[in-house]
Design a protein around this motif. Structure first.
Motif, PDB file in Angstrom:
ATOM      1  N   GLN A 241      -7.997 -11.321  -3.172  1.00 28.41           N
ATOM      2  CA  GLN A 241      -8.212  -9.946  -2.723  1.00 28.41           C
ATOM      3  C   GLN A 241      -7.277  -8.977  -3.439  1.00 28.41           C
ATOM      4  O   GLN A 241      -7.704  -7.939  -3.970  1.00 28.41           O
ATOM      5  CB  GLN A 241      -7.997  -9.848  -1.204  1.00 28.41           C
ATOM      6  CG  GLN A 241      -8.147  -8.433  -0.645  1.00 28.41           C
ATOM      7  CD  GLN A 241      -9.530  -7.858  -0.880  1.00 28.41           C
ATOM      8  OE1 GLN A 241     -10.537  -8.523  -0.615  1.00 28.41           O
ATOM      9  NE2 GLN A 241      -9.592  -6.639  -1.398  1.00 28.41           N
TER      10      GLN A 241
ATOM     11  N   LYS B 225       0.878  -5.185  -6.831  1.00 28.90           N
ATOM     12  CA  LYS B 225      -0.006  -6.237  -6.336  1.00 28.90           C
ATOM     13  C   LYS B 225      -0.124  -7.380  -7.337  1.00 28.90           C
ATOM     14  O   LYS B 225      -0.217  -8.550  -6.942  1.00 28.90           O
ATOM     15  CB  LYS B 225      -1.379  -5.637  -6.007  1.00 28.90           C
ATOM     16  CG  LYS B 225      -1.325  -4.695  -4.807  1.00 28.90           C
ATOM     17  CD  LYS B 225      -2.673  -4.097  -4.458  1.00 28.90           C
ATOM     18  CE  LYS B 225      -2.539  -3.201  -3.212  1.00 28.90           C
ATOM     19  NZ  LYS B 225      -3.818  -2.571  -2.816  1.00 28.90           N
TER      20      LYS B 225
ATOM     21  N   ASN C 200       0.814  -1.215   0.000  1.00 28.81           N
ATOM     22  CA  ASN C 200       0.000   0.000   0.000  1.00 28.81           C
ATOM     23  C   ASN C 200       0.848   1.265   0.000  1.00 28.81           C
ATOM     24  O   ASN C 200       0.332   2.362  -0.245  1.00 28.81           O
ATOM     25  CB  ASN C 200      -0.942   0.001   1.214  1.00 28.81           C
ATOM     26  CG  ASN C 200      -2.010  -1.079   1.096  1.00 28.81           C
ATOM     27  OD1 ASN C 200      -2.433  -1.425  -0.008  1.00 28.81           O
ATOM     28  ND2 ASN C 200      -2.443  -1.630   2.224  1.00 28.81           N
TER      29      ASN C 200
ATOM     30  N   THR D 162      -9.041  -3.200 -10.094  1.00 29.17           N
ATOM     31  CA  THR D 162      -9.727  -1.929  -9.843  1.00 29.17           C
ATOM     32  C   THR D 162      -8.765  -0.754  -9.947  1.00 29.17           C
ATOM     33  O   THR D 162      -9.064   0.266 -10.582  1.00 29.17           O
ATOM     34  CB  THR D 162     -10.384  -1.949  -8.451  1.00 29.17           C
ATOM     35  OG1 THR D 162     -11.304  -3.041  -8.371  1.00 29.17           O
ATOM     36  CG2 THR D 162     -11.111  -0.642  -8.179  1.00 29.17           C
TER      37      THR D 162
ATOM     38  N   ASP E 265      -8.065  -6.007  -6.136  1.00 33.03           N
ATOM     39  CA  ASP E 265      -7.545  -4.659  -5.889  1.00 33.03           C
ATOM     40  C   ASP E 265      -6.761  -4.148  -7.091  1.00 33.03           C
ATOM     41  O   ASP E 265      -6.893  -2.971  -7.489  1.00 33.03           O
ATOM     42  CB  ASP E 265      -6.630  -4.663  -4.662  1.00 33.03           C
ATOM     43  CG  ASP E 265      -7.395  -4.835  -3.360  1.00 33.03           C
ATOM     44  OD1 ASP E 265      -8.642  -4.748  -3.382  1.00 33.03           O
ATOM     45  OD2 ASP E 265      -6.735  -5.074  -2.317  1.00 33.03           O
TER      46      ASP E 265
END
Length: 549
Positions: A433, A413, A402, A440, A437
């Motif tokens: 997950q 990621k 992050n 998106t 992420d």
């Protein structure tokens, strides 16, 4: 009593029929498995034929030379399954480059010669007669200018290197032809594999190379020979070739001849093929070593301290590299030292320090790295996150990913998910997950499409693996991004994008799940060249699914 012994009981009858049935099942099982294999093979053959038909249609829309390369690639893929048809394609490709257009200009001739080199890479492994026809086009090119003859020689030497494992003697013949045509600039391409395969032939070709070098004294040729002859001194990994001492001494004498003929020789040449073997001059030809020593000293005296340190690789700690970066005045050297400091911190698994050094680099330093800074800024956090995950440090894993700048987070990621080990606990598995992420975040990223489309295709491969139901949507997103990138490239007068990194991103499993979606998706690709590249990849995957019996 005897009669009673012969009369079977109901239980023994049941056992008899059970055993008989089991034997029949075992006898029929190979037939059943074979039938299933035949059926699956035919299905994959049909898919391969369908993809090939699409490729033929693509080829009809390409210029002749590009069509020839496409046919050669189709031939390579089909050779094991249908060699007759494959040879026809390869023959047509060779015939294309054999045809010299009327009033062929220089650019057209160079494009044809470049295509000959590409075809050789396929023909050399498939058909000797077609290989000979292509070689003849390069060796008998009487109209070639000096620069073109060097290119022809380099193509021949590369082809020779590819032949070593299955025909070492023919490889040497081709290498010798390259020496006569050019000579080539990189004989190491042939010498390294040749020494691993046949020392006698390698020694003979090395002697010929030294004789040719004596006539020309080209820096490129000297550098290439030094790379082989003094492999250990040049830092080449693995077992160094068993080069005879007399050949070593002869090469050093040629180096001296080069230095004498070029009093103001390029210091880059000196640092590359003189400095690393300076001690060998003292050992093998001490009476001439002073010339080499003087050239090295002059170059060191005229080279900035920072560059000299860079070339000599004398720094060992993060602090030393950072100090050298502070002292460096030129952005390129400063960026190099900062990168080495960050990379050393990364090697020591001090990921926070590595990121701090990268983030602290100036705009000039980042630009001097030519785009590499952005790659390190998302790739290294992915590596760090994997290390944290493997050691159960989930908070650190999330913090590292992050912490990547927003536009580059989808890359980090995606790379993290791509590197996850196959065997891991299902509970708390981060793959799906982070995959969602990344998808998106990639749609929201403000980066130009030319930077994004490659990530879409890596995501596609991962979606096929972890979320098959979303594969068709992911394919459409990837192709739409690619088309936008191709369109932007066309606006900038670029002929095409470099899509070599996208090869093998469409797995054969995608064909199994939704064959028609894949066919429709590929048909929607705007660039014929790109579309053909992907279809070739799928063709290889489909043919690879056919099991030999």
């Amino acid at each position: 009593m005897f009669h009673l012994l012969l009369k079977p009981s109901p239980r023994s009858s049941a056992v008899y029929f059970s055993v008989t049935a089991a034997i029949l099942v075992l006898l029929l099982l190979p037939v059943s498995i074979s039938a299933q294999t035949d059926s699956a093979n035919e299905l994959w053959r049909e898919r391969a034929r369908s993809i090939t038909d699409d490729l033929i249609n693509d080829g009809a829309k390409l210029p002749p030379l590009r069509r020839a390369v496409l046919r050669a690639r189709m031939a390579e893929r089909w050779w094991g399954e249908n060699p007759r048809r494959a040879k026809d394609w390869l023959t047509m490709a060779v015939e294309t480059v054999e045809q010299v257009p009327d009033k062929e200009n220089l650019n057209e001739r160079r494009a044809r010669v470049e295509t000959i080199g590409l075809l050789l890479k396929f023909a050399v492994r498939l058909d000797r007669k077609l290989t000979e026809r292509l070689v003849a086009l390069l060796s008998n090119d009487d109209h070639a200018k000096a620069l073109d003859r060097l290119a022809n020689a380099d193509t021949l030497i590369t082809t020779a290197g590819m032949m070593v494992d299955f025909d070492a003697e023919r490889a040497v013949e081709l290498g010798t032809l390259a020496l006569r045509v050019g000579p080539p600039s990189d004989v190491a391409t042939l010498l390294f594999p040749l020494y691993r395969r046949n020392v006698r032939l390698a020694d003979a070709f090395l002697a010929r190379s030294l004789a040719v070098t004596k006539q020309h004294l080209w820096a490129e040729l000297l550098n290439s020979l030094t790379y082989v002859v003094f492999a250990k001194e040049r830092g080449v990994g693995g077992e160094p070739p068993p080069v005879p001492e007399n050949a070593r001494a002869e090469l050093l004498r040629l180096d001296i001849a080069y230095l004498n003929a070029n009093q103001n020789s390029n210091c880059g040449d000196v640092f590359y093929f003189i400095t690393p073997v300076l001690s060998e001059f003292e050992r093998l030809i001490p009476q001439q070593a002073a010339v080499a020593r003087q050239a090295v000293n002059q170059c060191r005296a005229s080279t900035p301290v920072t560059q000299q340190q860079l070339l000599d690789k004398q720094l060992n700690t993060v602090e030393e590299f950072l100090k050298a970066a502070t002292d460096a005045k030129e952005p390129l050297y400063r960026a190099t030292f900062e990168y080495r400091a960050a990379n050393l911190a990364r090697s020591n698994k001090d990921y926070d320090l590595a990121m701090k050094i990268l983030d602290g680099m100036s705009k000039e330093s980042r630009e001097a790295m030519g785009g590499a800074w952005e790659t390190y800024r998302w790739d290294w956090p992915a590596e760090a996150a994997l290390d944290h995950y493997s050691n159960g440090r989930l908070l650190e894993m999330n913090r590292m990913l992050n912490g990547v700048p927003a536009d580059w987070q989808p890359f980090a990621k995606t790379a993290f998910v791509d590197r996850l080990p196959e065997k891991r606990d299902a509970e708390g598995d981060p793959a799906l997950q982070f995959l969602n992420d990344a998808r998106t975040a990639l749609r929201r990223s403000n980066l130009p499409e030319s930077d994004k489309y490659g990530c879409y295709f890596v995501l596609l491969r991962l979606v096929v693996k972890y979320d098959p139901a979303a594969a068709s949507t992911a394919l459409k997103e990837a192709i739409a991004s690619l088309n936008r990138a191709e369109q932007a490239a066309a606006v900038k007068d670029q002929k095409t994008l470099d899509n070599s990194s996208l090869l093998q991103t469409l797995p054969a499993a995608l064909l199994e799940m939704d064959e028609y979606a894949v066919k429709d998706g590929l048909a929607s690709m705007a660039s014929v060249e790109t579309r053909a590249q992907f279809r070739l990849d799928l063709l290889q995957a489909a043919l690879g699914k056919i099991k030999k019996q």
